[in-house]
Scaffold this motif. Structure first.
Motif, PDB file in Angstrom:
ATOM      1  N   ALA A 299       6.720   6.240  -9.330  1.00  0.00           N
ATOM      2  CA  ALA A 299       5.985   6.492  -7.432  1.00  0.00           C
ATOM      3  C   ALA A 299       5.347   7.669  -7.912  1.00  0.00           C
ATOM      4  N   GLN A 300       5.850   8.925  -9.203  1.00  0.00           N
ATOM      5  CA  GLN A 300       4.531   9.947  -9.038  1.00  0.00           C
ATOM      6  C   GLN A 300       3.662   9.850  -9.583  1.00  0.00           C
ATOM      7  N   HIS A 301       3.364   8.980 -10.290  1.00  0.00           N
ATOM      8  CA  HIS A 301       2.264   8.676 -11.447  1.00  0.00           C
ATOM      9  C   HIS A 301       1.086   7.740 -10.731  1.00  0.00           C
ATOM     10  N   ARG A 302       1.719   7.329  -9.477  1.00  0.00           N
ATOM     11  CA  ARG A 302       0.736   5.984  -8.222  1.00  0.00           C
ATOM     12  C   ARG A 302       0.232   7.835  -7.443  1.00  0.00           C
ATOM     13  N   GLU A 303       1.586   8.097  -6.715  1.00  0.00           N
ATOM     14  CA  GLU A 303       0.630   9.482  -6.419  1.00  0.00           C
ATOM     15  C   GLU A 303      -0.529   9.483  -6.850  1.00  0.00           C
ATOM     16  N   ALA A 304      -0.045  10.572  -7.836  1.00  0.00           N
ATOM     17  CA  ALA A 304      -1.482  11.070  -8.441  1.00  0.00           C
ATOM     18  C   ALA A 304      -2.613  10.540  -8.661  1.00  0.00           C
ATOM     19  N   TYR A 305      -2.630   9.458  -8.384  1.00  0.00           N
ATOM     20  CA  TYR A 305      -3.805   8.290  -9.022  1.00  0.00           C
ATOM     21  C   TYR A 305      -3.939   7.912  -7.611  1.00  0.00           C
ATOM     22  N   ALA A 306      -3.541   7.586  -6.462  1.00  0.00           N
ATOM     23  CA  ALA A 306      -4.071   7.933  -4.902  1.00  0.00           C
ATOM     24  C   ALA A 306      -4.747   9.162  -4.330  1.00  0.00           C
TER      25      ALA A 306
ATOM     26  N   ARG B  71       1.015  -0.957  -0.005  1.00  0.00           N
ATOM     27  CA  ARG B  71       0.117  -0.305   0.448  1.00  0.00           C
ATOM     28  C   ARG B  71       1.099   1.276   0.463  1.00  0.00           C
ATOM     29  N   GLU B  72       1.881   1.133   0.705  1.00  0.00           N
ATOM     30  CA  GLU B  72       2.874   2.009   0.738  1.00  0.00           C
ATOM     31  C   GLU B  72       3.505   2.114  -0.891  1.00  0.00           C
ATOM     32  N   ALA B  73       3.688   2.016  -1.740  1.00  0.00           N
ATOM     33  CA  ALA B  73       3.324   2.251  -3.166  1.00  0.00           C
ATOM     34  C   ALA B  73       3.072   3.617  -3.478  1.00  0.00           C
ATOM     35  N   PHE B  74       1.869   3.432  -2.692  1.00  0.00           N
ATOM     36  CA  PHE B  74       0.954   4.819  -3.354  1.00  0.00           C
ATOM     37  C   PHE B  74       0.666   6.103  -2.015  1.00  0.00           C
ATOM     38  N   LYS B  75       1.303   7.294  -2.283  1.00  0.00           N
ATOM     39  CA  LYS B  75       1.107   7.910  -1.065  1.00  0.00           C
ATOM     40  C   LYS B  75       0.146   8.948  -1.184  1.00  0.00           C
ATOM     41  N   HIS B  76      -0.519   8.240  -0.075  1.00  0.00           N
ATOM     42  CA  HIS B  76      -1.652   9.599   0.060  1.00  0.00           C
ATOM     43  C   HIS B  76      -2.236   9.284   2.323  1.00  0.00           C
ATOM     44  N   TRP B  77      -2.060  10.102   2.506  1.00  0.00           N
ATOM     45  CA  TRP B  77      -3.277  11.096   1.528  1.00  0.00           C
ATOM     46  C   TRP B  77      -2.176  12.497   1.729  1.00  0.00           C
ATOM     47  N   ASN B  78      -1.529  13.088   0.203  1.00  0.00           N
ATOM     48  CA  ASN B  78      -0.784  14.532   0.639  1.00  0.00           C
ATOM     49  C   ASN B  78      -1.437  15.367   0.360  1.00  0.00           C
ATOM     50  N   ALA B  79      -0.963  16.681  -0.263  1.00  0.00           N
ATOM     51  CA  ALA B  79      -1.301  17.916   1.006  1.00  0.00           C
ATOM     52  C   ALA B  79      -2.644  18.398  -0.511  1.00  0.00           C
ATOM     53  N   GLY B  80      -3.687  18.030  -1.171  1.00  0.00           N
ATOM     54  CA  GLY B  80      -4.952  17.658  -1.840  1.00  0.00           C
ATOM     55  C   GLY B  80      -4.592  19.015  -3.635  1.00  0.00           C
ATOM     56  N   ASP B  81      -5.691  18.679  -3.689  1.00  0.00           N
ATOM     57  CA  ASP B  81      -5.385  20.254  -5.150  1.00  0.00           C
ATOM     58  C   ASP B  81      -4.856  21.547  -4.708  1.00  0.00           C
ATOM     59  N   ASP B  82      -4.944  22.368  -3.160  1.00  0.00           N
ATOM     60  CA  ASP B  82      -4.955  23.132  -3.395  1.00  0.00           C
ATOM     61  C   ASP B  82      -3.886  22.716  -1.555  1.00  0.00           C
TER      62      ASP B  82
END
Length: 218
Positions: A131-138, A51-62
Motif C-alpha cells: 500500500a505504501q508503494h502504491r501511495e508513493a506512485y500515486a 482506485r482506493e488502493a492508491f491513496k491520493h492526494w496526500n500531504a505532498g512533498d512538503d
C-alpha cells in the motif's frame, strides 16, 4: 522543494547520502526506441483493482506547506504562478495543458493526470506492491513527467487507456507523450502488454530524435 530540503542538510549527511546512493538513483537517458524495447512484456490483469488502493492526494512533498500533492503540482507547473492563500487555496494563475494545447486560467479547470493511470499501473505490476508503494506512485513528484496538469476534458477522455487506445488530441505532442509514458513505466518497473508495446514501437519509429529520461523509483 526537494532541492531546498537537501540544501538544509548538514554537509556530513550529504556526503553519506552521496556515498550510499540515496536519496535517489541517477537519471538515465536513452533513445525512445531503446527505452520502449526495454519494457517487459506481460499480460495485464485488472482483477481486484479499486482506485482506493492508491491513496491520493496526500500531504505532498512538503507537509509543512499545507498543500496536497494536487496543489503542489499545480503550483510547480503554473506558467504564471497562482496566489496561495490559507489552507493552500489557489487563486489566479495560468497553466498550459499540453494534451490539447489549451491555456487554463483557473485551477478548478484542471485535473492532475497520472501519466500511467492508476488502473493501468495496477494491471502492469502495481497489484503486487505494498500500500505504501502504491501511495508513493500515486503522489510521485520525484519525476516531473509522472504527474501532469491538464484540462479536465482531456484527462477524462483519456481515462485509464494506454497509448494503443488513446493519444492526446494534439498530434504534434505524440512523441513527447510516448516518451513520458515510457519513462513512467521504466521508473516504476511496470510492464506493457502486446498491443501497448506495438503502439509504442510504431510511435518510436517516427520519433527519431526523441530520448527518454527517467530516474528509477526507490
Amino acid at each position: 522543494m526537494r532541492t531546498a530540503l537537501l540544501r538544509g542538510l548538514p554537509a556530513a549527511l550529504l556526503t553519506v547520502l552521496s556515498l550510499t546512493g540515496r536519496p535517489a538513483h541517477a537519471a538515465e537517458t536513452v533513445p525512445l526506441a531503446e527505452a520502449v524495447a526495454s519494457l517487459p512484456l506481460a499480460t495485464e490483469s485488472r482483477n481486484g483493482y479499486t482506485r482506493e488502493a492508491f491513496k491520493h492526494w496526500n500531504a505532498g512533498d512538503d507537509p509543512a506547506d499545507g498543500c496536497t500533492t494536487r496543489n503542489e503540482v499545480l503550483i510547480n507547473e503554473a506558467v504564471e504562478a497562482p496566489a496561495v492563500g490559507p489552507q493552500c487555496r489557489l487563486t489566479g494563475g495560468t497553466w498550459w495543458s499540453y494534451y490539447d494545447q489549451t491555456t487554463v486560467t483557473s485551477a478548478s479547470g484542471l485535473d492532475i493526470d497520472h501519466m500511467v493511470p492508476l488502473a493501468e499501473a495496477w494491471d502492469s505490476g502495481a497489484s503486487a506492491w505494498t500500500a505504501q508503494h502504491r501511495e508513493a506512485y500515486a503522489n510521485d513528484q520525484g519525476q516531473e513527467t509522472s504527474l501532469v496538469a491538464v484540462t479536465a476534458r482531456s484527462n477524462r477522455s483519456k481515462a485509464d487507456q494506454d497509448p494503443a487506445q488513446w493519444m492526446p488530441p494534439a498530434t504534434d505532442v505524440h512523441c513527447r507523450y510516448a516518451a513520458e509514458w515510457t519513462a513512467t513505466k521504466l521508473r516504476w518497473k511496470l510492464t506493457a502488454d502486446d498491443t501497448e508495446l506495438a503502439a509504442l514501437t510504431d510511435l518510436a519509429a517516427s520519433c527519431h530524435d526523441r530520448t527518454v529520461t527517467y530516474t528509477p523509483a526507490t
